[in-house]
Design a protein around this motif. Sequence first.
Motif, short mmCIF file in Angstrom:
data_model
loop_
_atom_site.label_atom_id
_atom_site.label_comp_id
_atom_site.label_asym_id
_atom_site.label_seq_id
_atom_site.Cartn_x
_atom_site.Cartn_y
_atom_site.Cartn_z
N ARG A 1 0.82 -1.22 0.00
CA ARG A 1 0.00 0.00 0.00
C ARG A 1 0.85 1.27 0.00
O ARG A 1 0.39 2.33 -0.42
CB ARG A 1 -0.93 -0.02 1.23
CG ARG A 1 -1.94 -1.16 1.19
CD ARG A 1 -2.72 -1.26 2.49
NE ARG A 1 -3.62 -0.14 2.68
CZ ARG A 1 -4.41 -0.01 3.74
NH1 ARG A 1 -4.39 -0.92 4.70
NH2 ARG A 1 -5.22 1.03 3.84
N VAL A 2 2.09 1.16 0.45
CA VAL A 2 2.97 2.33 0.50
C VAL A 2 3.59 2.60 -0.87
O VAL A 2 3.63 3.74 -1.34
CB VAL A 2 4.07 2.15 1.56
CG1 VAL A 2 5.05 3.32 1.52
CG2 VAL A 2 3.46 2.01 2.95
N ASN A 3 4.05 1.56 -1.54
CA ASN A 3 4.81 1.74 -2.77
C ASN A 3 3.95 2.06 -3.99
O ASN A 3 4.44 2.60 -4.98
CB ASN A 3 5.65 0.49 -3.04
CG ASN A 3 6.68 0.28 -1.94
OD1 ASN A 3 7.08 1.22 -1.26
ND2 ASN A 3 7.11 -0.96 -1.76
N GLY A 4 2.67 1.70 -3.93
CA GLY A 4 1.72 2.11 -4.96
C GLY A 4 2.13 1.75 -6.37
O GLY A 4 2.60 0.65 -6.65
N SER A 5 1.99 2.72 -7.30
CA SER A 5 2.21 2.46 -8.72
C SER A 5 3.67 2.15 -9.04
O SER A 5 3.96 1.57 -10.09
CB SER A 5 1.74 3.66 -9.56
OG SER A 5 2.47 4.82 -9.22
N ALA A 6 4.60 2.52 -8.16
CA ALA A 6 6.02 2.24 -8.40
C ALA A 6 6.32 0.75 -8.39
O ALA A 6 7.40 0.34 -8.83
CB ALA A 6 6.88 2.94 -7.34
N ALA A 7 5.36 -0.07 -7.91
CA ALA A 7 5.56 -1.51 -7.85
C ALA A 7 4.75 -2.26 -8.91
O ALA A 7 4.76 -3.49 -8.93
CB ALA A 7 5.18 -2.02 -6.45
N ILE A 8 4.06 -1.54 -9.78
CA ILE A 8 3.21 -2.17 -10.78
C ILE A 8 3.88 -2.04 -12.15
O ILE A 8 4.05 -0.92 -12.67
CB ILE A 8 1.82 -1.52 -10.80
CG1 ILE A 8 1.17 -1.67 -9.42
CG2 ILE A 8 0.94 -2.15 -11.88
CD1 ILE A 8 -0.15 -0.96 -9.27
N PRO A 9 4.30 -3.17 -12.76
CA PRO A 9 5.06 -3.11 -14.02
C PRO A 9 4.42 -2.27 -15.11
O PRO A 9 5.12 -1.49 -15.78
CB PRO A 9 5.15 -4.59 -14.42
CG PRO A 9 5.12 -5.32 -13.11
CD PRO A 9 4.17 -4.54 -12.25
N THR A 10 3.11 -2.41 -15.33
CA THR A 10 2.47 -1.64 -16.40
C THR A 10 2.55 -0.14 -16.15
O THR A 10 2.77 0.65 -17.08
CB THR A 10 1.00 -2.06 -16.56
OG1 THR A 10 0.35 -2.02 -15.29
CG2 THR A 10 0.89 -3.47 -17.12
N GLU A 11 2.37 0.27 -14.89
CA GLU A 11 2.43 1.69 -14.55
C GLU A 11 3.85 2.23 -14.72
O GLU A 11 4.05 3.34 -15.22
CB GLU A 11 1.96 1.90 -13.11
CG GLU A 11 0.52 1.52 -12.85
CD GLU A 11 -0.46 2.52 -13.42
OE1 GLU A 11 -0.03 3.66 -13.72
OE2 GLU A 11 -1.64 2.17 -13.57
N VAL A 12 4.83 1.45 -14.31
CA VAL A 12 6.23 1.88 -14.42
C VAL A 12 6.63 2.00 -15.88
O VAL A 12 7.27 2.98 -16.28
CB VAL A 12 7.15 0.90 -13.68
CG1 VAL A 12 8.62 1.26 -13.91
CG2 VAL A 12 6.85 0.90 -12.18
N MET A 13 6.27 1.01 -16.68
CA MET A 13 6.62 1.06 -18.10
C MET A 13 6.00 2.28 -18.77
O MET A 13 6.65 2.99 -19.54
CB MET A 13 6.16 -0.21 -18.82
CG MET A 13 6.61 -0.26 -20.28
SD MET A 13 6.03 -1.71 -21.17
CE MET A 13 4.29 -1.32 -21.31
#
Length: 407
Positions: A178-190
């Motif tokens: 819950r803290v790291n949010g979108s930074a941990a989601i491959p599609t969002e990072v790409m």
Amino acid sequence: MRDLIIIGSGPAGLTAAITAAEHGLDILVIDEYLKPGGRLLGQLYEEPGGNWWNGIEESRKLSERAGALGLDIRLGVSVHNIEQENGSWLVYTDRETFEAKSLLLATGAAEAPVAIPGWTLPGVMSVGAAQVMTNVHRVKPGQKGVIIGVNVLSSAIAMELHIAGIEVAAIALPKNNRVNGSAAIPTEVMNALLHVSHMAPSAFVKMGSKLMKNEFMKKMGITLYPKNGVRMWDIPVMLRKAVIRIEGTDQVEGVTLATVTADGKVISGTEEVIGCDFVCIAGGLYPLAELAALTGCPFYHIDELGGSVPLHSEDMRTPLDGLYVAGNITGIEGAKVAMSQGKTAALSIAKDLGKDIAEASLSEAIRQISSTRSDAHIQFHQDVEVGRRKLQEYWEQHAAGKRNILV
């Protein structure tokens, strides 16, 4: 009493100080660090055309110009409070209290952490700390490291570590929580990295990014992304693996990686341990605006600018008389934009203090900020222009409300 106090001797603060001094203002610059230059000191990257941006060299040039003007720069001084009293600004520090007619906050940015089990072990540091150790102090943070967080900042600093002869075993995502949010989601990072794919030394990445024209292709891209990463500067950049734990007893000994789905969920049974003696956490940057909060300046949270920023106009004025801002406190961008903002802020301050500043000169300085932003090789946020427009709308709404009250 001084004409102007500038808090922060980074690219924005130093440029503002030089410009203000050239227009006859009596200035004091305060910074808590031991050297002027701010984040310039750690920067080293290749620009289009093959030229290198060397932050230490750029900082030296600014410092020499400041020295030639006889600027009063106090280093190793921490500010702990700010007040406005009888039309002047009081700045309380650990040494003494300073007073000025105007105040420019150029406090820069800070690094956001990412939460990973084991992050309190000795040998875990922010990626910016590793950059300063390597580029400024010429001290290796370790022999072999892992960077947690795939973003513009981590990629740039990984290249710098590689140049310094430090092995980077991997750049991987943080654990999804819950803290790291979108930074941990491959599609969002790409998706966030597509706007800087031109910087990649990998032909595979450059070619692949051109195909990501719609959501279907993006989903295909992350699904087909190699599990062991794509190598850049001989460093595997892993968008389908996350660090779920930092290993070690008394110090960093390694990390546990696991393959993740396109939405960041750990695939059970894929865990593996790789050895390393240091770990860099790269959660990105956010505006360092606590001192602005002390003044009572209004704030707005704008994701495209990196977080909460003090309300200000294009000419770097805030709604408070005599208070100005410049640099990354206004939103996360590069050093060249910060320098343009510093010049603009200084011209606004000089004009407000009665100096003969042509309106055309101020307008040109504002235009230069925009053109510098458009030409920037590195953009930390892909929609920074959207963020700037939002902020300008907030400023116009505030100005309209103020006019209504006066009427």
